[in-house]
Design a protein around this motif. Structure first.
Motif, short mmCIF file in Angstrom:
data_model
loop_
_atom_site.label_atom_id
_atom_site.label_comp_id
_atom_site.label_asym_id
_atom_site.label_seq_id
_atom_site.Cartn_x
_atom_site.Cartn_y
_atom_site.Cartn_z
N ARG A 188 0.84 -1.20 0.00
CA ARG A 188 0.00 0.00 0.00
C ARG A 188 0.88 1.24 0.00
N ILE A 189 0.43 2.23 -0.74
CA ILE A 189 1.09 3.53 -0.73
C ILE A 189 0.01 4.56 -0.43
N TYR A 190 0.31 5.45 0.48
CA TYR A 190 -0.63 6.51 0.81
C TYR A 190 0.07 7.86 0.70
N ALA A 191 -0.73 8.89 0.61
CA ALA A 191 -0.19 10.25 0.54
C ALA A 191 -1.20 11.20 1.16
N ARG A 192 -0.68 12.30 1.66
CA ARG A 192 -1.52 13.32 2.27
C ARG A 192 -1.09 14.67 1.73
N HIS A 193 -2.03 15.60 1.64
CA HIS A 193 -1.67 16.96 1.25
C HIS A 193 -2.50 17.95 2.03
N LEU A 194 -1.94 19.13 2.22
CA LEU A 194 -2.70 20.20 2.85
C LEU A 194 -3.93 20.44 2.00
N ALA A 195 -5.09 20.49 2.61
CA ALA A 195 -6.34 20.63 1.86
C ALA A 195 -6.36 21.89 0.99
N MET A 241 -4.48 6.97 -7.24
CA MET A 241 -4.79 6.91 -5.81
C MET A 241 -6.25 7.28 -5.58
N LYS A 242 -6.84 6.69 -4.56
CA LYS A 242 -8.23 6.93 -4.22
C LYS A 242 -8.30 7.84 -2.99
N TYR A 243 -9.23 8.79 -3.04
CA TYR A 243 -9.45 9.67 -1.91
C TYR A 243 -10.00 8.84 -0.75
N GLU A 244 -9.39 8.96 0.42
CA GLU A 244 -9.80 8.17 1.58
C GLU A 244 -10.38 9.00 2.72
N ASN A 293 -4.06 22.87 -0.82
CA ASN A 293 -3.16 22.66 -1.96
C ASN A 293 -3.74 21.56 -2.87
N PRO A 294 -4.84 21.84 -3.54
CA PRO A 294 -5.50 20.80 -4.35
C PRO A 294 -4.65 20.29 -5.52
N ALA A 295 -3.68 21.06 -5.98
CA ALA A 295 -2.83 20.61 -7.08
C ALA A 295 -2.10 19.32 -6.70
N SER A 296 -1.70 19.21 -5.45
CA SER A 296 -1.03 17.99 -4.99
C SER A 296 -1.99 16.81 -5.04
N GLY A 297 -3.23 17.03 -4.70
CA GLY A 297 -4.24 15.98 -4.77
C GLY A 297 -4.51 15.53 -6.19
N LYS A 298 -4.40 16.45 -7.14
CA LYS A 298 -4.60 16.08 -8.55
C LYS A 298 -3.53 15.10 -9.01
N VAL A 299 -2.30 15.29 -8.55
CA VAL A 299 -1.23 14.34 -8.87
C VAL A 299 -1.59 12.97 -8.33
N MET A 300 -2.05 12.92 -7.11
CA MET A 300 -2.43 11.65 -6.48
C MET A 300 -3.53 10.96 -7.28
N GLN A 301 -4.51 11.71 -7.70
CA GLN A 301 -5.60 11.15 -8.50
C GLN A 301 -5.09 10.64 -9.85
N LYS A 302 -4.20 11.39 -10.49
CA LYS A 302 -3.70 11.01 -11.81
C LYS A 302 -2.91 9.71 -11.78
#
Length: 181
Positions: free
Chosen positions: A129-136, A150-153, A138-147
């Protein structure tokens, strides 16, 4: 003593940091914008911090604590940023973290680097498993995770404190059997 890997990608190379990278790390990570959008990068980024940080990478890799690599333009060799998988071998999971110099944003470099290190983490480090967190905020970081699949948890409300203010963290995860190699 194991050597840190180099991971060749289409436009980039993920390679071990060298001491001669320290000045560029200080310039890129020292940008207040980078410090504002990441959890652990300090501001100001003082002289000597980059060299000390680079000195920890081999030991942390050999202790199976983390893999930290420089994100470098493959053909022109300039430093773009950093990417890390922090490991917990007891649970076979790792935390993905990254930063990209402001002048290199919006080129797809972070997504390419993240795909490369995630592939390495599943294949070579045998993580489940790989997980990641970003400051809410900073949505650009979340876009990388989605691309990278990764699934939003969920959202950890006021989970951390950055510069005296409580911050929410958005959390993402990816399981080995969900990852498309």
């Amino acid at each position: 003593m194991k050597e840190l890997p180099t991971i060749p990608l289409k436009r980039l190379s993920l390679r071990p940091f060298r001491q001669e990278d320290a000045e560029q790390v200080q310039e890129l990570a020292g940008d207040k914008y980078i410090a504002e959008t990441t959890l652990y990068i300090p501001h100001p980024y003082e002289d000597g911090m980059a060299k000390a940080w680079i000195d920890t990478h081999t030991e942390h890799f050999n202790e199976e604590r983390s893999l930290t690599l420089a994100i470098v333009h493959k053909e022109e060799s300039y430093l773009i940023g950093a990417i890390t998988i922090g490991c917990n071998k007891n649970f076979d999971h790792g935390e993905l973290a990254y930063w990209i110099g402001r002048k290199y944003k919006s080129n797809g470099y972070c997504t390419e680097a993240a795909k490369g290190i995630v592939h390495y983490a599943f294949e070579e480090m045998k993580l489940n498993r790989i997980y990641a967190r970003h400051l809410a905020r900073n949505p650009a970081s979340g876009k990388v995770m989605q691309k990278i699949g990764m699934k939003y948890e969920g959202l950890l409300r006021q989970h951390v404190k950055k510069w005296g203010e409580y911050e929410d963290l958005a959390c993402y995860g990816l399981l080995r059997d969900e990852y498309i190699f």
